[in-house]
Design an enzyme around this catalytic site. Structure first.
Site, PDB file in Angstrom:
ATOM      1  N   HIS A   1      -2.956   6.465   3.676  1.00 37.80           N
ATOM      2  CA  HIS A   1      -3.229   5.033   3.788  1.00 37.80           C
ATOM      3  C   HIS A   1      -4.559   4.783   4.502  1.00 37.80           C
ATOM      4  O   HIS A   1      -5.298   3.855   4.173  1.00 37.80           O
ATOM      5  CB  HIS A   1      -2.054   4.398   4.560  1.00 37.80           C
ATOM      6  CG  HIS A   1      -2.192   2.940   4.834  1.00 37.80           C
ATOM      7  ND1 HIS A   1      -2.535   2.440   6.064  1.00 37.80           N
ATOM      8  CD2 HIS A   1      -2.035   1.858   4.040  1.00 37.80           C
ATOM      9  CE1 HIS A   1      -2.581   1.124   6.007  1.00 37.80           C
ATOM     10  NE2 HIS A   1      -2.276   0.747   4.800  1.00 37.80           N
TER      11      HIS A   1
ATOM     12  N   SER B   1       0.836  -1.211   0.000  1.00 35.95           N
ATOM     13  CA  SER B   1       0.000   0.000   0.000  1.00 35.95           C
ATOM     14  C   SER B   1       0.867   1.255   0.000  1.00 35.95           C
ATOM     15  O   SER B   1       0.628   2.188  -0.771  1.00 35.95           O
ATOM     16  CB  SER B   1      -0.913   0.019   1.229  1.00 35.95           C
ATOM     17  OG  SER B   1      -1.774  -1.093   1.226  1.00 35.95           O
TER      18      SER B   1
ATOM     19  N   ARG C   1       0.754   7.771   6.090  1.00 33.73           N
ATOM     20  CA  ARG C   1      -0.169   6.943   6.873  1.00 33.73           C
ATOM     21  C   ARG C   1      -1.583   7.537   6.874  1.00 33.73           C
ATOM     22  O   ARG C   1      -2.570   6.803   6.861  1.00 33.73           O
ATOM     23  CB  ARG C   1       0.329   6.706   8.306  1.00 33.73           C
ATOM     24  CG  ARG C   1      -0.570   5.734   9.102  1.00 33.73           C
ATOM     25  CD  ARG C   1       0.138   5.076  10.260  1.00 33.73           C
ATOM     26  NE  ARG C   1       1.208   4.221   9.827  1.00 33.73           N
ATOM     27  CZ  ARG C   1       1.057   2.945   9.410  1.00 33.73           C
ATOM     28  NH1 ARG C   1      -0.139   2.388   9.423  1.00 33.73           N
ATOM     29  NH2 ARG C   1       2.084   2.249   8.993  1.00 33.73           N
TER      30      ARG C   1
END
Lengths: 208, 208
Positions: free
Chosen positions: A40, A14, A37
């Site tokens: 994500h 990812s 993040r």
């Protein structure tokens, strides 16, 4: 059944896809893992531009976490999302006073918001804290008021409430006051998931 | 201190702003409150186009909730975000098996995912359930496998995992199979906050 990938492999892939999709866009290396993040967690690349960091905010927060600081949240969702195993291994814990029955009672009696009472209680904790605010603009306004009164020195303010009323203003005020290190999502976007992701991005830089 | 608005007034004003920003865009009246609450939770208008509903999914889910159905989630964050007071007043509760120690042990022993074991346990519950999946594509694949094997008949599948690996595929498969009523966020976006918001949008249509 699907071919099984390990969760860590999925996460690595990812992050590789996110890096690829960012193309030529360069991120500040200090903030890169936090920004990635959040993407994500949201699949929303707006956060590349939305996230504002005070000078060395991530480094300062990581130092505080290593020293065993606690995290204060404004919702049970943020608390649920934070990696409490890593935090505990560093000597920290998560507090969320917002839904405590006696907080609601005290707020009613004093004619102030639950957020204000919650942040006041957090200010009375015997440890420095990171404040992870994903929902309530009133929590950010309360933090600012307590800092101005000299009653609070946060290790970091994660200011990422989401919404349409008072939200943008509450976040801009944290940036303008610059009374503590901050990570803020400018504009309307943010949320409990974003607040938890920012905490975890820093915890994962310490230990995984 | 800020002029204090009551939380319900803030929410009303937020929804009015969302309606204004939607402009001429018409939403299906059956789905309107779900779509608007997801936007309220994310400040992301992409969900106007992303959210796919099977026929009368919202009405069917509201009927199931009124009849006391339970909700199964794939993360503690979704569980934390759902209004459990209203759900309990209808006779329902929230289950999340994903982080149970014995689920992890069983998954390891059988060489399957924790999501599969969790969804299998949910399938064995004595009540019909709404599945609110905000994180794990493997949970959606597992649901589909259990439905295909005739072991599960969900009242509704809320399929809103977020991310970059297997996520789009897992959601498209729920739509193609059409084996249960569904609300799915097509594409990469979604999340625990979106899953909880969809549950609450339906609960609030019953009781506030």
């Amino acid at each position: 059944m699907m071919e099984q990938m390990k969760p860590m492999d999925i996460e690595k892939r990812s992050f590789a896809i996110i890096t690829e999709l960012l193309g030529d866009r360069r991120l500040d290396p200090e903030n890169e893992l936090v920004i990635k993040r959040v993407i994500h967690t949201t699949a929303d690349f707006d956060y590349v531009d939305n996230l504002a960091f005070s000078g060395h905010a991530v480094q300062k927060a990581i130092a505080a976490l290593r020293a065993g600081c606690d995290i204060v949240t404004d919702t049970q969702m943020v608390k649920a999302g934070i990696n409490k195993t890593i935090l505990a291994s560093l000597g920290g814990e998560v507090h969320c006073f917002m839904s405590d029955a006696d907080v609601a009672a005290e707020a009613k009696e004093r004619g102030v918001t639950r957020a204000f009472v919650s942040m006041e209680r957090a200010a009375a904790l015997p440890k420095p804290c990171i404040f992870a605010i994903g929902n309530a603009p009133t929590a950010l306004f309360s933090l600012e008021e307590l800092m101005e009164a000299g009653k609070l020195r946060p290790a970091l303010i994660i200011g990422v409430p989401v919404g349409f009323v008072n939200v943008v203003e509450s976040k801009e005020r944290i940036i303008e006051a610059a009374a503590a290190p901050y990570i803020v999502s400018r504009g309307r976007k943010g949320g409990s998931n974003v607040a938890a992701a920012i905490c975890n991005a820093m915890l994962y830089q310490i230990r995984r």
